[in-house]
Structure formats: structure tokens, C-alpha cells
Design a protein around this motif. Structure first.
Motif, PDB file in Angstrom:
ATOM      1  N   MET A   1       0.841  -1.165   0.000  1.00 24.41           N
ATOM      2  CA  MET A   1       0.000   0.000   0.000  1.00 24.41           C
ATOM      3  C   MET A   1       0.890   1.232   0.000  1.00 24.41           C
ATOM      4  N   ASN A   2       0.716   2.098  -0.968  1.00 19.94           N
ATOM      5  CA  ASN A   2       1.535   3.288  -1.070  1.00 19.94           C
ATOM      6  C   ASN A   2       0.667   4.515  -0.808  1.00 19.94           C
ATOM      7  N   ARG A   3       0.736   5.040   0.415  1.00 17.61           N
ATOM      8  CA  ARG A   3      -0.053   6.203   0.798  1.00 17.61           C
ATOM      9  C   ARG A   3       0.840   7.437   0.841  1.00 17.61           C
ATOM     10  N   THR A   4       0.244   8.585   0.624  1.00 14.28           N
ATOM     11  CA  THR A   4       1.009   9.824   0.724  1.00 14.28           C
ATOM     12  C   THR A   4       1.293  10.120   2.196  1.00 14.28           C
ATOM     13  N   PRO A   5       2.327  10.911   2.478  1.00  8.81           N
ATOM     14  CA  PRO A   5       2.582  11.299   3.868  1.00  8.81           C
ATOM     15  C   PRO A   5       1.364  11.953   4.524  1.00  8.81           C
ATOM     16  N   GLN A   6       0.624  12.750   3.764  1.00  8.10           N
ATOM     17  CA  GLN A   6      -0.567  13.396   4.316  1.00  8.10           C
ATOM     18  C   GLN A   6      -1.616  12.361   4.729  1.00  8.10           C
ATOM     19  N   GLU A   7      -1.779  11.311   3.902  1.00  5.70           N
ATOM     20  CA  GLU A   7      -2.737  10.244   4.234  1.00  5.70           C
ATOM     21  C   GLU A   7      -2.293   9.463   5.459  1.00  5.70           C
ATOM     22  N   VAL A   8      -1.000   9.163   5.545  1.00  7.97           N
ATOM     23  CA  VAL A   8      -0.482   8.426   6.701  1.00  7.97           C
ATOM     24  C   VAL A   8      -0.678   9.257   7.964  1.00  7.97           C
ATOM     25  N   PHE A   9      -0.371  10.552   7.893  1.00  2.74           N
ATOM     26  CA  PHE A   9      -0.501  11.417   9.059  1.00  2.74           C
ATOM     27  C   PHE A   9      -1.954  11.521   9.520  1.00  2.74           C
ATOM     28  N   ALA A  10      -2.873  11.665   8.586  1.00  2.00           N
ATOM     29  CA  ALA A  10      -4.293  11.732   8.942  1.00  2.00           C
ATOM     30  C   ALA A  10      -4.742  10.434   9.602  1.00  2.00           C
ATOM     31  N   ASP A  11      -4.324   9.305   9.057  1.00  2.00           N
ATOM     32  CA  ASP A  11      -4.662   8.000   9.632  1.00  2.00           C
ATOM     33  C   ASP A  11      -4.022   7.835  11.002  1.00  2.00           C
ATOM     34  N   HIS A  12      -2.797   8.329  11.143  1.00  2.00           N
ATOM     35  CA  HIS A  12      -2.066   8.248  12.403  1.00  2.00           C
ATOM     36  C   HIS A  12      -2.843   8.970  13.509  1.00  2.00           C
ATOM     37  N   GLY A  13      -3.341  10.156  13.205  1.00  2.00           N
ATOM     38  CA  GLY A  13      -4.125  10.913  14.179  1.00  2.00           C
ATOM     39  C   GLY A  13      -5.382  10.184  14.586  1.00  2.00           C
ATOM     40  N   THR A  14      -6.047   9.567  13.618  1.00  4.27           N
ATOM     41  CA  THR A  14      -7.256   8.800  13.915  1.00  4.27           C
ATOM     42  C   THR A  14      -6.938   7.629  14.826  1.00  4.27           C
ATOM     43  N   ARG A  15      -5.852   6.920  14.532  1.00  5.45           N
ATOM     44  CA  ARG A  15      -5.470   5.762  15.344  1.00  5.45           C
ATOM     45  C   ARG A  15      -5.041   6.181  16.746  1.00  5.45           C
ATOM     46  N   LEU A  16      -4.313   7.312  16.858  1.00  9.29           N
ATOM     47  CA  LEU A  16      -3.932   7.796  18.184  1.00  9.29           C
ATOM     48  C   LEU A  16      -5.168   8.091  19.022  1.00  9.29           C
ATOM     49  N   GLY A  17      -6.210   8.586  18.375  1.00 11.90           N
ATOM     50  CA  GLY A  17      -7.449   8.890  19.077  1.00 11.90           C
ATOM     51  C   GLY A  17      -8.107   7.669  19.683  1.00 11.90           C
ATOM     52  N   THR A  18      -7.825   6.486  19.141  1.00 11.20           N
ATOM     53  CA  THR A  18      -8.413   5.259  19.688  1.00 11.20           C
ATOM     54  C   THR A  18      -7.670   4.801  20.942  1.00 11.20           C
ATOM     55  N   GLY A  19      -6.421   5.259  21.098  1.00  7.00           N
ATOM     56  CA  GLY A  19      -5.602   4.818  22.234  1.00  7.00           C
ATOM     57  C   GLY A  19      -5.056   3.411  22.083  1.00  7.00           C
ATOM     58  N   ASP A  20      -5.284   2.772  20.937  1.00  8.90           N
ATOM     59  CA  ASP A  20      -4.808   1.407  20.691  1.00  8.90           C
ATOM     60  C   ASP A  20      -3.394   1.480  20.109  1.00  8.90           C
ATOM     61  N   LEU A  21      -2.372   1.278  20.954  1.00  8.05           N
ATOM     62  CA  LEU A  21      -0.991   1.455  20.514  1.00  8.05           C
ATOM     63  C   LEU A  21      -0.565   0.429  19.475  1.00  8.05           C
ATOM     64  N   ASP A  22      -1.157  -0.769  19.494  1.00  7.60           N
ATOM     65  CA  ASP A  22      -0.842  -1.748  18.462  1.00  7.60           C
ATOM     66  C   ASP A  22      -1.331  -1.239  17.110  1.00  7.60           C
ATOM     67  N   LEU A  23      -2.529  -0.675  17.106  1.00  9.68           N
ATOM     68  CA  LEU A  23      -3.089  -0.118  15.877  1.00  9.68           C
ATOM     69  C   LEU A  23      -2.238   1.063  15.401  1.00  9.68           C
ATOM     70  N   VAL A  24      -1.834   1.931  16.319  1.00  5.46           N
ATOM     71  CA  VAL A  24      -1.002   3.083  15.984  1.00  5.46           C
ATOM     72  C   VAL A  24       0.303   2.625  15.337  1.00  5.46           C
ATOM     73  N   SER A  25       0.924   1.589  15.915  1.00  4.50           N
ATOM     74  CA  SER A  25       2.242   1.155  15.436  1.00  4.50           C
ATOM     75  C   SER A  25       2.190   0.587  14.024  1.00  4.50           C
ATOM     76  N   ARG A  26       1.030   0.233  13.533  1.00  2.00           N
ATOM     77  CA  ARG A  26       0.922  -0.299  12.167  1.00  2.00           C
ATOM     78  C   ARG A  26       1.205   0.747  11.100  1.00  2.00           C
ATOM     79  N   ASN A  27       1.228   2.021  11.489  1.00  2.26           N
ATOM     80  CA  ASN A  27       1.616   3.063  10.536  1.00  2.26           C
ATOM     81  C   ASN A  27       3.125   3.151  10.374  1.00  2.26           C
ATOM     82  N   TYR A  28       3.870   2.377  11.178  1.00  2.00           N
ATOM     83  CA  TYR A  28       5.330   2.403  11.144  1.00  2.00           C
ATOM     84  C   TYR A  28       5.873   1.178  10.429  1.00  2.00           C
TER      85      TYR A  28
END
Length: 115
Positions: A1-28
């Protein structure tokens, strides 16, 4: 999956909002490097620990973000405040590669709030 940095950052913020660190780490990326004030952390497990520490330092914080993209790099200036602490000089630098975050540098100073 090739996402733009802007898309990754937006998704990152959404995942951080869930508080699920495993989910957050999938952006890395699997071999991501996270540089924090406490030291260098590597891999997704290191990312989980580093982000978890930051969130634990600032539970229920009011975050203010100012992102600026330059190609595959994001410079993020931020502040955060809780009832007891604040960050006034937060700066993150994210490096994106192949739709994931490959490196992040976090710099901030956590200070107690005065009345």
C-alpha cells in the motif's frame, strides 16, 4: 500500500485517538526508528513503548498541532496541556517511505503547570 505522507498522518491521528498502541504502530515500518528525549527505540515494539510513554505523560491532553510537509518529511510543531502539565516546545519530525513512517524524532519538554 503506497499512501502519501498526508494520508499516513491523517490515519495516524485517527489511530492515536483510539488509544490502541498496536493499531497506531501499524503506521510504522517494521524496522522504524523512534528517537525520543529518553533515547532511541527501534521497531514497532519500540514505537509502541515510546508513544505509550508520551501519552502516559499527558493523559487527557488538549493537543494543538501545526504540521508542515516537505516531500516525504513532516515537521510537526505541537503543544499539549493537562490539568497538571504542559508541553510548550514539542517538535516531531517524521520520515515517510513506501506509505509508512520509517523514522520519527520527538523532542519536547514536559513541565508542571503553575496556578
Amino acid at each position: 500500500m503506497n499512501r502519501t505522507p498526508q494520508e499516513v498522518f491523517a490515519d495516524h491521528g485517527t489511530r492515536l485517538g483510539t488509544g490502541d498502541l498496536d493499531l497506531v504502530s501499524r503506521n510504522y515500518a517494521e524496522d522504524a526508528v523512534l528517537l525520543t528525549p529518553e533515547g532511541t527505540l527501534t521497531g514497532r515494539e519500540g514505537v509502541r513503548r515510546g508513544i505509550g510513554k508520551l501519552l502516559a505523560d499527558l493523559p487527557g491532553a488538549d493537543w494543538q498541532l501545526n504540521p508542515a510537509f516537505a516531500g516525504d518529511v513532516l515537521f510537526l510543531q505541537w503543544t499539549a496541556a493537562t490539568d497538571t502539565h504542559e508541553v510548550t516546545d514539542g517538535v516531531d519530525t517524521f520520515v515517510f517511505c513506501d506509505g509508512l513512517i520509517s523514522a520519527q524524532t520527538v523532542r519536547y519538554t514536559l513541565t508542571p503547570r503553575t496556578a
